[in-house]
Design an enzyme around this catalytic site. Structure first.
Site, short mmCIF file in Angstrom:
data_model
loop_
_atom_site.label_atom_id
_atom_site.label_comp_id
_atom_site.label_asym_id
_atom_site.label_seq_id
_atom_site.Cartn_x
_atom_site.Cartn_y
_atom_site.Cartn_z
CD GLU A 200 -1.48 -0.26 3.64
OE1 GLU A 200 -2.55 -0.85 3.41
OE2 GLU A 200 -1.17 0.16 4.76
CG HIS A 208 -2.36 4.22 15.30
ND1 HIS A 208 -2.03 3.03 14.68
CD2 HIS A 208 -3.35 3.92 16.18
CE1 HIS A 208 -2.79 2.07 15.17
NE2 HIS A 208 -3.60 2.59 16.09
CG HIS A 235 6.04 0.16 12.36
ND1 HIS A 235 5.78 1.40 11.84
CD2 HIS A 235 6.91 -0.42 11.51
CE1 HIS A 235 6.46 1.56 10.73
NE2 HIS A 235 7.18 0.47 10.51
CD GLU A 275 -4.59 -0.88 15.47
OE1 GLU A 275 -4.29 -0.94 16.66
OE2 GLU A 275 -3.79 -1.18 14.55
NE ARG A 291 -4.68 -7.98 19.99
CZ ARG A 291 -4.14 -6.79 20.16
NH1 ARG A 291 -4.42 -6.07 21.25
NH2 ARG A 291 -3.32 -6.25 19.27
CB VAL A 294 -1.56 -2.75 25.32
CG1 VAL A 294 -0.67 -2.20 26.42
CG2 VAL A 294 -1.03 -4.07 24.79
P1 ADP Z 1 0.52 -4.21 13.21
O1 ADP Z 1 -0.60 -5.14 12.92
O2 ADP Z 1 1.86 -4.86 13.12
O3 ADP Z 1 0.33 -3.41 14.46
P2 ADP Z 1 -0.50 -2.01 11.57
O4 ADP Z 1 -1.00 -2.27 10.21
O5 ADP Z 1 -1.51 -1.82 12.65
O6 ADP Z 1 0.53 -3.17 11.99
O7 ADP Z 1 0.46 -0.74 11.54
C1 ADP Z 1 1.22 -0.37 12.64
C2 ADP Z 1 1.87 0.97 12.40
O8 ADP Z 1 2.69 0.93 11.21
C3 ADP Z 1 0.91 2.12 12.14
O9 ADP Z 1 0.41 2.69 13.32
C4 ADP Z 1 1.82 3.09 11.39
O10 ADP Z 1 2.71 3.75 12.27
C5 ADP Z 1 2.65 2.16 10.53
N1 ADP Z 1 2.01 1.99 9.21
C6 ADP Z 1 1.24 0.96 8.80
N2 ADP Z 1 0.80 1.15 7.53
C7 ADP Z 1 1.32 2.31 7.11
C8 ADP Z 1 1.23 3.08 5.90
N3 ADP Z 1 0.52 2.66 4.83
N4 ADP Z 1 1.88 4.27 5.84
C9 ADP Z 1 2.60 4.71 6.89
N5 ADP Z 1 2.72 4.05 8.06
C10 ADP Z 1 2.09 2.87 8.17
#
Ligand code: ADP
Length: 449
Positions: A200, A208, A235, A275, A291, A294
């Site tokens: 993506e 976030h 992340h 999210e 779920r 945290v």
């Molecule tokens: P996980 O399941 O490992 O927690 P997420 O998809 O929820 O992964 O993403 C975690 C973090 O990664 C996000 O809060 C953001 O900081 C970063 N992130 C994820 N996707 C993107 C994106 N398309 N562009 C920029 N940052 C991203």
């Protein structure tokens, strides 16, 4: 009616779940590894069962041992907490098939949301805004290059089965695509047993934002406000708050509406978190966690609800008091700092024996921890040992109270991330609410937020 709950977890969340059960007059069974025989969650529970050796595969991920512990202790229900087996559909299924109540959503929803590619497909059908991307798995470098060309660099390659901030790689130009695609696929296969990846657009300065949802077995779905979890390292969330200091009322309502609609379409049951990344006034759905999170305590502080209690009531088949819950108005502001047993400079884990231990208190301070004087922090598990949660009438007061709490907190004998939190809480951009998901990394490297 649930009378005895087996808590299939350890650490602060096992203690947290026990506390609600205690309030509800429900007996608890702790399970533990040989390394955790003296852990706080074991001491607090009404009963405990040792389920295996220190390694997680032999203990906290050992499904047959956990089911056997529920059988021998006569538990009615199993609460998985977060992490470990909480998003394992096979475990949820096994719990139910063994005659226990699973305090969590249906296995089919866990499966759907555990696969980010399928989750995004669902999201699009359910009208959730998503980030432009491959719209499915990417198997070859040529296809990856084609997609990146179309959506524009930088792009992010993500593992379909990824989680906990792992399994993601940012690609800034076409020259590095082939190698990074291969690395992400290989790592995903090794870490999650599933090498599928998707692509993506990489947003450069997003925040976030996530919406807490709660749904019962009778079709009622409510949101319990949003949380801002933008301050992250690798992340992974470090400090969270509710409400978000950046959203206006129109934006807030917009993200609540799409979240509730999607959960209704899904027939979702239980607590869940939608999210989103948020940039320039737009929200982009990234995943749903099926779920307890945290960071759920910040929602509890501003809504006055106990989310573990809500989970238990829903699992018992009770109807949400929609009139009451539909009108949940967040009041005040809450912040959570995750305290890890780690070196605050190089972030290496710092297991060991806690010598001095003094917990902060006073108005607007809550501690969810698994520590006590002379307790051991084993090297085998997640380093998060405590969460400091502050509450104030507004963000300014919540920050001041959090500063007081982290100053008062004494955890001797091991290194912790308390010094990092002290620095964040004094930072001007943090105080103004002006940050994005990369701010904390920049700050740690010695730069500005
Ligand atoms: P996980 O399941 O490992 O927690 P997420 O998809 O929820 O992964 O993403 C975690 C973090 O990664 C996000 O809060 C953001 O900081 C970063 N992130 C994820 N996707 C993107 C994106 N398309 N562009 C920029 N940052 C991203």
């Amino acid at each position: 009616m649930i009378k005895k709950v087996l808590i299939a977890n350890r650490g602060e969340i096992a203690v947290r779940i026990h506390r609600t059960c205690r309030d509800m007059g429900i007996h608890t069974v702790a399970v533990h590894s040989t390394a955790d025989s003296d852990a706080l969650h074991v001491k607090m529970a009404n009963e405990s069962v040792c389920i295996g050796n220190a390694s997680v595969s032999e203990s906290y991920l050992n499904m047959p041992a956990i089911i056997a512990a529920a059988e021998v202790t006569g538990a009615d229900a199993i609460h998985p907490g977060y992490g470990f087996l909480s998003e394992n559909a096979k475990f949820a299924q096994m719990v139910t098939e063994s005659g226990f109540t699973f305090i969590g959503p249906d296995p089919e929803h866990i499966t759907l949301m555990g696969d980010k590619i399928e989750a995004l497909k669902f999201a699009e059908e359910a009208g959730l805004p998503t980030i432009p991307g491959s719209g499915g798995p990417v198997e070859s470098a040529s296809r990856a290059l084609e997609i990146a060309e179309k959506i524009g660099y930088p792009v992010i390659i993500k593992a379909a089965a990824g989680g906990g901030g792992r399994g993601m790689k940012v690609v800034y130009d076409k020259d590095s695509m082939k190698d990074l695609l291969q690395v992400t696929m290989t790592e995903a296969k090794a870490a999650f047993g599933d090498g599928r990846v998707f692509i993506e657009k990489y947003l450069e300065k997003p925040r976030h934002i996530e919406v807490q949802v709660l749904a019962d077995k009778h079709g009622n779905v409510v949101h319990l406000g949003e949380r801002e979890c933008t301050l992250q390292r690798r992340h992974q969330k470090v400090l969270e708050e509710s409400p978000s200091p950046t959203l206006n009322d129109e934006e807030r309502q917009r993200v609540f509406d799409v979240s509730i609609n999607a959960c209704k379409k899904l027939n979702y049951v239980g607590v869940g978190t939608m999210e989103f990344l948020y940039e320039k006034g737009e929200f982009y759905f990234i995943e749903m966690n099926t779920r307890l999170q945290v960071e759920h305590p910040v929602t509890e502080q501003v809504t006055g609800l106990d989310l573990v209690r809500q989970q238990i009531l829903v699992a018992q088949g009770e109807k949400l008091d929609i009139v009451k819950l539909g009108n949940v108005k967040a009041r005040g502001h809450s912040i959570e700092c995750r305290i890890n047993a780690e070196n605050p400079d190089n972030f290496l884990p710092s297991p060991g024996t806690v010598t001095d231990y003094f917990t902060p208190g006073g108005p607007g301070v809550r501690i969810d921890a698994c520590l006590y004087p002379d307790c051991k922090v084993p090297p085998y598990y997640d380093p998060m040992v405590s969460k400091v949660i502050s509450y104030g009438n507004d963000r300014k007061q919540a920050i001041k109270r959090m500063r007081r709490a982290v100053e008062e907190y004494i955890i001797g004998g091991i290194d912790t991330s308390l010094p990092l939190h002290k620095r964040i809480l004094e930072n001007e951009s943090f105080i103004k609410g002006d940050f994005d998901v990369n701010s904390l990394e920049r700050f740690i490297q010695g730069g500005n937020f």
